[in-house]
Design an enzyme around this catalytic site. Structure first.
Site, short mmCIF file in Angstrom:
data_model
loop_
_atom_site.label_atom_id
_atom_site.label_comp_id
_atom_site.label_asym_id
_atom_site.label_seq_id
_atom_site.Cartn_x
_atom_site.Cartn_y
_atom_site.Cartn_z
N THR A 77 -0.33 1.54 7.14
CA THR A 77 -0.20 0.39 6.25
C THR A 77 0.00 -0.86 7.11
O THR A 77 0.47 -0.76 8.23
CB THR A 77 1.00 0.55 5.30
OG1 THR A 77 1.24 -0.70 4.65
CG2 THR A 77 2.27 0.97 6.04
N GLY A 78 -0.36 -2.00 6.58
CA GLY A 78 -0.18 -3.23 7.33
C GLY A 78 -1.46 -4.05 7.32
O GLY A 78 -2.26 -3.96 6.39
N GLU A 79 -1.64 -4.80 8.37
CA GLU A 79 -2.77 -5.73 8.46
C GLU A 79 -4.05 -4.92 8.71
O GLU A 79 -4.32 -4.47 9.82
CB GLU A 79 -2.47 -6.63 9.66
CG GLU A 79 -3.15 -7.93 9.69
CD GLU A 79 -2.74 -8.68 10.96
OE1 GLU A 79 -1.66 -8.41 11.53
OE2 GLU A 79 -3.55 -9.51 11.39
N GLY A 80 -4.81 -4.72 7.64
CA GLY A 80 -5.95 -3.82 7.68
C GLY A 80 -6.92 -4.09 8.81
O GLY A 80 -7.40 -3.16 9.48
N ARG A 130 -14.05 -7.29 0.05
CA ARG A 130 -13.38 -6.95 1.32
C ARG A 130 -12.93 -5.48 1.31
O ARG A 130 -12.37 -4.99 0.34
CB ARG A 130 -12.17 -7.86 1.51
CG ARG A 130 -11.35 -7.60 2.78
CD ARG A 130 -10.09 -6.83 2.49
NE ARG A 130 -9.22 -6.72 3.67
CZ ARG A 130 -8.16 -5.93 3.73
NH1 ARG A 130 -7.82 -5.19 2.70
NH2 ARG A 130 -7.43 -5.87 4.82
N ILE A 131 -13.20 -4.78 2.39
CA ILE A 131 -12.74 -3.39 2.54
C ILE A 131 -11.74 -3.37 3.68
O ILE A 131 -12.03 -3.89 4.77
CB ILE A 131 -13.93 -2.45 2.79
CG1 ILE A 131 -14.79 -2.38 1.51
CG2 ILE A 131 -13.45 -1.06 3.18
CD1 ILE A 131 -16.09 -1.63 1.67
N GLY A 132 -10.59 -2.80 3.44
CA GLY A 132 -9.55 -2.74 4.47
C GLY A 132 -9.56 -1.40 5.19
O GLY A 132 -10.54 -0.65 5.17
N ASP A 133 -8.42 -1.09 5.82
CA ASP A 133 -8.32 0.15 6.60
C ASP A 133 -8.08 1.39 5.73
O ASP A 133 -8.44 2.50 6.13
CB ASP A 133 -7.16 0.04 7.58
CG ASP A 133 -5.84 -0.16 6.84
OD1 ASP A 133 -5.70 -1.21 6.16
OD2 ASP A 133 -4.97 0.73 6.89
N THR A 144 0.83 -1.22 0.00
CA THR A 144 0.00 0.00 0.00
C THR A 144 0.86 1.27 0.00
O THR A 144 1.98 1.25 0.51
CB THR A 144 -0.87 -0.04 1.27
OG1 THR A 144 -1.74 -1.14 1.13
CG2 THR A 144 -1.64 1.22 1.52
N1 ASP Z 1 -3.52 -2.05 4.93
C1 ASP Z 1 -3.74 -2.65 3.64
C2 ASP Z 1 -4.98 -3.50 3.70
O1 ASP Z 1 -5.18 -4.19 4.67
C3 ASP Z 1 -2.58 -3.49 3.16
C4 ASP Z 1 -1.22 -2.82 3.19
O2 ASP Z 1 -1.02 -1.85 3.91
O3 ASP Z 1 -0.30 -3.27 2.45
O4 ASP Z 1 -5.72 -3.49 2.75
#
Ligand code: ASP
Length: 326
Positions: free
Chosen positions: A246-249, A224-227, A196
């Site tokens: 960024t990371g585990e949404g 799916r909708i992330g953060d 991201t």
């Molecule tokens: N945060 C993003 C998501 O979960 C992924 C990422 O940051 O690479 O969609």
């Protein structure tokens, strides 16, 4: 006021086996985008314009996971999402489920500026894009050969990539785990997991802004909708700071990470880096993530609990840095 400052990221949770030439490519792109932002800030562009411009550049380049080069959903298509927030007046716009919009961050900006709403998704967002006359392309434009290969590996491993639970560098099991997850003909391969992108800026008038854009996670469920498009989770800006995560949404959403940085500054009186460190330590539960932030005083900060994070920052006094590892 401490002058302008800018930070960009290309995602957290870097593959510990990422080959040196891929590291160099990433650093080159981050440097180019930082320079773009710096010259816009020197020309007195507003923070909100600069975050849009920088993220849009990152979306257009296929290297990271946004716009062209986005991670693929389980059915092999790209579903993109983005958000933008202007701390000056706390205005925001967000989009999800985009399949044809070339630059999702600019559509998020239009949602903020030209619609009565804050967040549009799927067919309604695509209709709005057509009404606004933004550039549309076929879904194939966003799909890279590398990501098709990644999706295949993710499906073979029955996992949603990026799984941020790869142990930190230095831990005994680090390469063993990384290697066992992805093998081709019995040989370990190094996987470049797409990441991201985001940008945070404070301009010379002390106005903060933030923007984040992504294709989400490789092999995610469609829908799916992330953060990243969620204001307060992946993106936030107010009069005090601008934050992009960024990371585990799913973990970032649970921790309302971006807003939490602003909240501890506001309610606990913490400085920017202190606030970032506090949030990474106290609000992520089991999750793995990173974030960049700027304050209205011209400070920049970064924090992550993953192996690495593609990032760069610059301030008006001439400081500039681009980094991947700790
Ligand atoms: N945060 C993003 C998501 O979960 C992924 C990422 O940051 O690479 O969609």
């Amino acid at each position: 006021m401490g002058g302008w400052a800018i930070a960009v990221h290309g995602g957290a949770g870097v593959d510990p086996n990422l080959p040196p030439h891929r590291q160099e490519e990433a650093k080159k792109l981050l440097t180019r985008c930082l320079n773009l932002g710096i010259s816009a800030l020197r020309s007195n562009h507003s923070a909100i314009d600069v975050v849009e411009q920088v993220v849009s550049e990152l979306e257009t380049d296929p290297l990271f996971n946004s716009g062209r080069g986005s991670a693929l959903a389980a059915n092999g298509t790209v579903e993109m999402e983005a958000s933008i927030m202007d701390g000056n007046g706390r205005r925001c716009g967000a989009v999800s489920g985009l399949t044809t919009v070339k630059n999702p961050v600019s559509l998020a900006r239009l949602v903020m500026d030209k619609s009565p709403h804050s967040y549009l998704a799927f067919s309604g967002a695509e209709d709005f894009a057509r009404q606004q006359g933004v550039e549309l392309v076929e879904n194939e434009y966003f799909i890279t050969e590398e990501n098709v290969g990644m999706l295949k590996l993710a499906k073979e491993a029955n996992t949603i990539v990026f799984d941020y639970r790869i142990p930190a560098v230095g831990s005994d099991t680090c390469s063993a785990v990384a290697e066992s997850r992805f093998q081709m003909n019995g040989l370990p391969i190094s996987v470049y997991a797409p990441e991201t992108v985001g940008c945070v800026v404070v301009d010379s008038q002390g106005r903060c802004a933030a923007a984040t854009s992504t294709g989400g996670l490789m092999n995610k469920m469609n829908g799916r909708i992330g953060d990243s498009p969620l204001i307060g989770a992946g993106t936030y800006a107010c009069n005090l700071c601008g934050v992009s995560c960024t990371g585990e949404g799913e973990a970032i959403i649970r921790g309302t990470l971006a807003r939490e940085v602003a909240a501890v500054m506001e309610y606990k009186g913490l400085g920017l880096q202190e606030a970032v460190d506090f949030v990474i330590k106290e609000r992520l539960d089991e999750g793995f993530a990173g974030l960049i932030a700027v304050s209205n005083k011209g400070d920049v900060a970064c924090g992550f609990n993953t192996t690495g994070m593609f990032r760069g920052c610059a301030t008006e006094d001439g400081f500039m840095e681009v980094n991947i590892w700790e």
